[in-house]
Design an enzyme around this catalytic site. Sequence first.
Site, PDB file in Angstrom:
ATOM      1  N   CYS A  87       0.838  -1.198   0.000  1.00  0.00           N
ATOM      2  CA  CYS A  87       0.000   0.000   0.000  1.00  0.00           C
ATOM      3  C   CYS A  87       0.878   1.255   0.000  1.00  0.00           C
ATOM      4  O   CYS A  87       1.579   1.512  -0.968  1.00  0.00           O
ATOM      5  CB  CYS A  87      -0.969  -0.054   1.176  1.00  0.00           C
ATOM      6  SG  CYS A  87      -2.396   1.040   0.970  1.00  0.00           S
ATOM      7  N   HIS A 195      -3.547  -5.749   0.838  1.00  0.00           N
ATOM      8  CA  HIS A 195      -2.961  -5.999   2.156  1.00  0.00           C
ATOM      9  C   HIS A 195      -2.973  -7.480   2.543  1.00  0.00           C
ATOM     10  O   HIS A 195      -3.912  -7.933   3.209  1.00  0.00           O
ATOM     11  CB  HIS A 195      -3.755  -5.232   3.216  1.00  0.00           C
ATOM     12  CG  HIS A 195      -3.519  -3.760   3.201  1.00  0.00           C
ATOM     13  ND1 HIS A 195      -2.469  -3.167   3.858  1.00  0.00           N
ATOM     14  CD2 HIS A 195      -4.210  -2.756   2.611  1.00  0.00           C
ATOM     15  CE1 HIS A 195      -2.513  -1.857   3.676  1.00  0.00           C
ATOM     16  NE2 HIS A 195      -3.558  -1.573   2.910  1.00  0.00           N
ATOM     17  N   GLU A 197      -1.226  -8.825   4.838  1.00  0.00           N
ATOM     18  CA  GLU A 197      -1.047  -8.950   6.296  1.00  0.00           C
ATOM     19  C   GLU A 197      -2.369  -8.862   7.051  1.00  0.00           C
ATOM     20  O   GLU A 197      -2.431  -9.170   8.233  1.00  0.00           O
ATOM     21  CB  GLU A 197      -0.050  -7.893   6.793  1.00  0.00           C
ATOM     22  CG  GLU A 197      -0.605  -6.491   7.034  1.00  0.00           C
ATOM     23  CD  GLU A 197      -0.790  -5.653   5.758  1.00  0.00           C
ATOM     24  OE1 GLU A 197      -0.807  -6.229   4.648  1.00  0.00           O
ATOM     25  OE2 GLU A 197      -0.947  -4.416   5.876  1.00  0.00           O
TER      26      GLU A 197
END
Lengths: 224, 77
Positions: A87, A195, A197
Amino acid sequence: MRSAVIVFPGSNCDRDLAVAFETVTGAKPAMIWHRDTDLPADIDLIGVPGGFSYGDYLRSGAMAARSPVMQAVAKAADRGAYVLGICNGFQVLTESGLLPGALLRNAGGHFVCRDVALTVENAQSAFTSRYDAGETVTYPVAHHDGNYFADAATLDRLEGEGRVALRYAEGVNGSARNIAGILNETGNVLGMMPHPERVIEAAHGKTDGRRLFEGLVEGLMTRA
Amino acid sequence: MKARIFVTLKGGVLDPQGKAIHHALEGLGFGGVNDVRAGKLIELDLADGTSDEDIDAMCRKLLANTVIENYRIEKVA
């Protein structure tokens, strides 16, 4: 294996990324402040997290890319350390020249915050080795400036060299050729807007991102 | 010495901000606006004798991203 997460003023995914690194490596990553000029000498894996570094002043990622720590990140990348920019981290990597192109304001003008389907285009990279080529995965996105731009020659080169790691399987932000994530020439730097994660454990509702981190660790183990 | 740096998006680079401004102008009833492109103006207050090369380097290294933007330097006495 040593990992680190870079922290800029305005980073807000640094702790999520640290948890992801710790979950797969079993060790806490070093949290490196943007003013630091050195990384641990034996660093294997560096995360450049999402957020709004320096309040997105001037351009997203522009100030962070010129911060002292990024010189150390570039040096580590040069000697082969893995660098994962997510990002705002992707924006920082393009602004710093570690990856080609730029991230423009989303074509629709809106901040996009939702789960999106992605196609794994290159499953040979260290970051994607645990996925199958052509596999569809779902990661969340949350960005305003995710519209990947590069000139046609650069886009052709990225495609020809297998450096488009991930592609949106649906319209998201107007990205050139639906590019969601790209690799550097040597394959040890990945920048991506979605994302991974945020989808690594059952409590997240999905675990599609976990294999990205597991593949990295596996790659580091076999490389060592 | 002052310098004004005009940073503009290159032709062909999408400008959603310009589009939104364009729509807003039309909404206010202004006809005849063919296109709108938005950019940035950065004013630098510089030590006398700052070289043109240095100002250009500031633009290339930070103020503009030359992948997507052009810049123009205007020196003000």
